[in-house]
Design a protein around this motif. Structure first.
Motif, PDB file in Angstrom:
ATOM      1  N   THR A   1       0.813  -1.219   0.000  1.00  0.00           N
ATOM      2  CA  THR A   1       0.000   0.000   0.000  1.00  0.00           C
ATOM      3  C   THR A   1       0.845   1.266   0.000  1.00  0.00           C
ATOM      4  O   THR A   1       0.326   2.351  -0.231  1.00  0.00           O
ATOM      5  CB  THR A   1      -0.918   0.065   1.236  1.00  0.00           C
ATOM      6  OG1 THR A   1      -0.113   0.063   2.414  1.00  0.00           O
ATOM      7  CG2 THR A   1      -1.891  -1.092   1.268  1.00  0.00           C
TER       8      THR A   1
ATOM      9  N   HIS B   1      -2.678  -1.697  -3.488  1.00  0.00           N
ATOM     10  CA  HIS B   1      -3.855  -0.848  -3.303  1.00  0.00           C
ATOM     11  C   HIS B   1      -3.425   0.411  -2.587  1.00  0.00           C
ATOM     12  O   HIS B   1      -2.240   0.606  -2.300  1.00  0.00           O
ATOM     13  CB  HIS B   1      -4.993  -1.594  -2.587  1.00  0.00           C
ATOM     14  CG  HIS B   1      -4.683  -2.095  -1.219  1.00  0.00           C
ATOM     15  ND1 HIS B   1      -5.292  -1.603  -0.094  1.00  0.00           N
ATOM     16  CD2 HIS B   1      -3.836  -3.057  -0.790  1.00  0.00           C
ATOM     17  CE1 HIS B   1      -4.855  -2.256   0.967  1.00  0.00           C
ATOM     18  NE2 HIS B   1      -3.953  -3.138   0.571  1.00  0.00           N
ATOM     19  N   GLY B   2      -4.368   1.297  -2.337  1.00  0.00           N
ATOM     20  CA  GLY B   2      -4.027   2.567  -1.705  1.00  0.00           C
ATOM     21  C   GLY B   2      -3.026   3.328  -2.570  1.00  0.00           C
ATOM     22  O   GLY B   2      -3.043   3.246  -3.797  1.00  0.00           O
TER      23      GLY B   2
ATOM     24  N   ILE C   1      -0.781   1.858  -5.739  1.00  0.00           N
ATOM     25  CA  ILE C   1      -1.205   1.518  -7.104  1.00  0.00           C
ATOM     26  C   ILE C   1      -0.564   2.391  -8.174  1.00  0.00           C
ATOM     27  O   ILE C   1      -0.473   1.978  -9.324  1.00  0.00           O
ATOM     28  CB  ILE C   1      -2.743   1.508  -7.272  1.00  0.00           C
ATOM     29  CG1 ILE C   1      -3.336   2.899  -7.179  1.00  0.00           C
ATOM     30  CG2 ILE C   1      -3.385   0.561  -6.300  1.00  0.00           C
ATOM     31  CD1 ILE C   1      -4.805   2.958  -7.541  1.00  0.00           C
TER      32      ILE C   1
ATOM     33  N   CYS D   1      -6.001  -3.761  -6.663  1.00  0.00           N
ATOM     34  CA  CYS D   1      -7.341  -3.669  -6.085  1.00  0.00           C
ATOM     35  C   CYS D   1      -8.261  -2.880  -7.015  1.00  0.00           C
ATOM     36  O   CYS D   1      -8.005  -1.709  -7.306  1.00  0.00           O
ATOM     37  CB  CYS D   1      -7.238  -2.987  -4.724  1.00  0.00           C
ATOM     38  SG  CYS D   1      -8.829  -2.582  -3.968  1.00  0.00           S
TER      39      CYS D   1
ATOM     40  N   GLN E   1     -11.203  -1.788  -6.320  1.00  0.00           N
ATOM     41  CA  GLN E   1     -11.838  -0.723  -5.547  1.00  0.00           C
ATOM     42  C   GLN E   1     -10.928   0.512  -5.494  1.00  0.00           C
ATOM     43  O   GLN E   1     -11.406   1.648  -5.595  1.00  0.00           O
ATOM     44  CB  GLN E   1     -12.152  -1.205  -4.128  1.00  0.00           C
ATOM     45  CG  GLN E   1     -12.989  -2.479  -4.067  1.00  0.00           C
ATOM     46  CD  GLN E   1     -14.320  -2.374  -4.774  1.00  0.00           C
ATOM     47  OE1 GLN E   1     -15.097  -1.455  -4.510  1.00  0.00           O
ATOM     48  NE2 GLN E   1     -14.602  -3.305  -5.672  1.00  0.00           N
ATOM     49  N   SER E   2      -9.620   0.290  -5.353  1.00  0.00           N
ATOM     50  CA  SER E   2      -8.667   1.406  -5.342  1.00  0.00           C
ATOM     51  C   SER E   2      -8.616   2.104  -6.698  1.00  0.00           C
ATOM     52  O   SER E   2      -8.430   3.321  -6.762  1.00  0.00           O
ATOM     53  CB  SER E   2      -7.268   0.911  -4.974  1.00  0.00           C
ATOM     54  OG  SER E   2      -7.201   0.560  -3.607  1.00  0.00           O
TER      55      SER E   2
ATOM     56  N   ALA F   1     -11.643   4.338  -6.747  1.00  0.00           N
ATOM     57  CA  ALA F   1     -11.460   5.458  -5.806  1.00  0.00           C
ATOM     58  C   ALA F   1     -10.507   6.516  -6.359  1.00  0.00           C
ATOM     59  O   ALA F   1     -10.614   7.685  -6.022  1.00  0.00           O
ATOM     60  CB  ALA F   1     -10.957   4.936  -4.470  1.00  0.00           C
ATOM     61  N   ARG F   2      -9.579   6.092  -7.237  1.00  0.00           N
ATOM     62  CA  ARG F   2      -8.603   7.028  -7.801  1.00  0.00           C
ATOM     63  C   ARG F   2      -8.894   7.367  -9.260  1.00  0.00           C
ATOM     64  O   ARG F   2      -8.057   7.912  -9.958  1.00  0.00           O
ATOM     65  CB  ARG F   2      -7.200   6.451  -7.642  1.00  0.00           C
ATOM     66  CG  ARG F   2      -6.753   6.590  -6.193  1.00  0.00           C
ATOM     67  CD  ARG F   2      -5.680   5.630  -5.809  1.00  0.00           C
ATOM     68  NE  ARG F   2      -5.375   5.778  -4.383  1.00  0.00           N
ATOM     69  CZ  ARG F   2      -6.089   5.256  -3.401  1.00  0.00           C
ATOM     70  NH1 ARG F   2      -7.183   4.550  -3.674  1.00  0.00           N
ATOM     71  NH2 ARG F   2      -5.752   5.426  -2.137  1.00  0.00           N
TER      72      ARG F   2
ATOM     73  N   SER G   1     -11.039  -6.771  -4.909  1.00  0.00           N
ATOM     74  CA  SER G   1     -10.578  -5.837  -3.874  1.00  0.00           C
ATOM     75  C   SER G   1      -9.333  -6.426  -3.222  1.00  0.00           C
ATOM     76  O   SER G   1      -9.100  -7.637  -3.275  1.00  0.00           O
ATOM     77  CB  SER G   1     -11.653  -5.606  -2.810  1.00  0.00           C
ATOM     78  OG  SER G   1     -11.789  -6.744  -1.986  1.00  0.00           O
TER      79      SER G   1
END
Length: 180
Positions: free
Chosen positions: A59, A99-100, A103, A139, A141-142, A145-146, A162
């Protein structure tokens, strides 16, 4: 012997001892990245007869986006350390889930250059990791989110539902979880 000769002899002894301990980095599994060194006095070492199943939860963002991320290179180091200790590539199962902030290391050159003004220095490491048998995942989901798309990334990456479900899927299968 005069003081000058004694001092030069002392310096020569010091530096010859230093050079004798100097080693060239080794890359037994991941070629060209994650250089490691033999530690002859080490008694705690991986067991080459065991199978190692490792899931890396990455991350951490790069500290310097113009250089290879030390966290990405650390995956290569971890694999090479096992290899140097006698763990064969077929006994080393490595999965990496990014992730976070991690990425961004997976952006393709075009998108990395837009964001950081240089080509992505991590892509060659990811290629070497893949060649060495590691599976690289990101991920999903990441990405959302980005505001990133699959086409923004290095083509060798696998999109995971995820990071959370990837971890909960592989840990019960016997993967040890490492956090980078």
């Amino acid at each position: 012997m005069n003081f000058r000769t004694f001092f030069l002899a002392l310096l020569l002894c010091f530096f010859s001892g230093f050079l004798a301990n100097a080693q060239t980095p080794q890359f037994p599994i991941v070629k060209g990245f994650g250089g490691i060194y033999e530690i002859p006095d080490a008694t705690e070492r991986p067991d080459g007869t065991l199978e190692y199943k490792i899931l890396v939860d990455l991350t951490s963002p790069s500290e310097d986006n113009k250089q290879i991320s030390r966290f990405v290179d650390n995956v290569a180091r971890m694999m090479n350390l096992h290899g140097l200790a006698g763990v064969s590539r077929d006994r080393l199962k490595v999965k990496v889930i990014l992730h976070g902030g991690g990425i961004f290391a997976l952006l393709n050159d075009e998108n990395y250059k837009k964001r950081f003004e240089v080509d992505n220095p991590n892509l060659k490491v990811f290629e070497a990791l893949e060649e060495a048998g590691a599976e690289i995942m990101v991920c999903g989901q990441s990405l959302i989110a980005r505001n990133l798309k699959t086409s923004d990334l290095w083509p060798g990456v696998t999109i995971a539902h995820s990071a959370l479900t990837t971890i909960t899927t592989y840990v019960p299968q016997g993967y040890i979880l490492l956090k980078f």
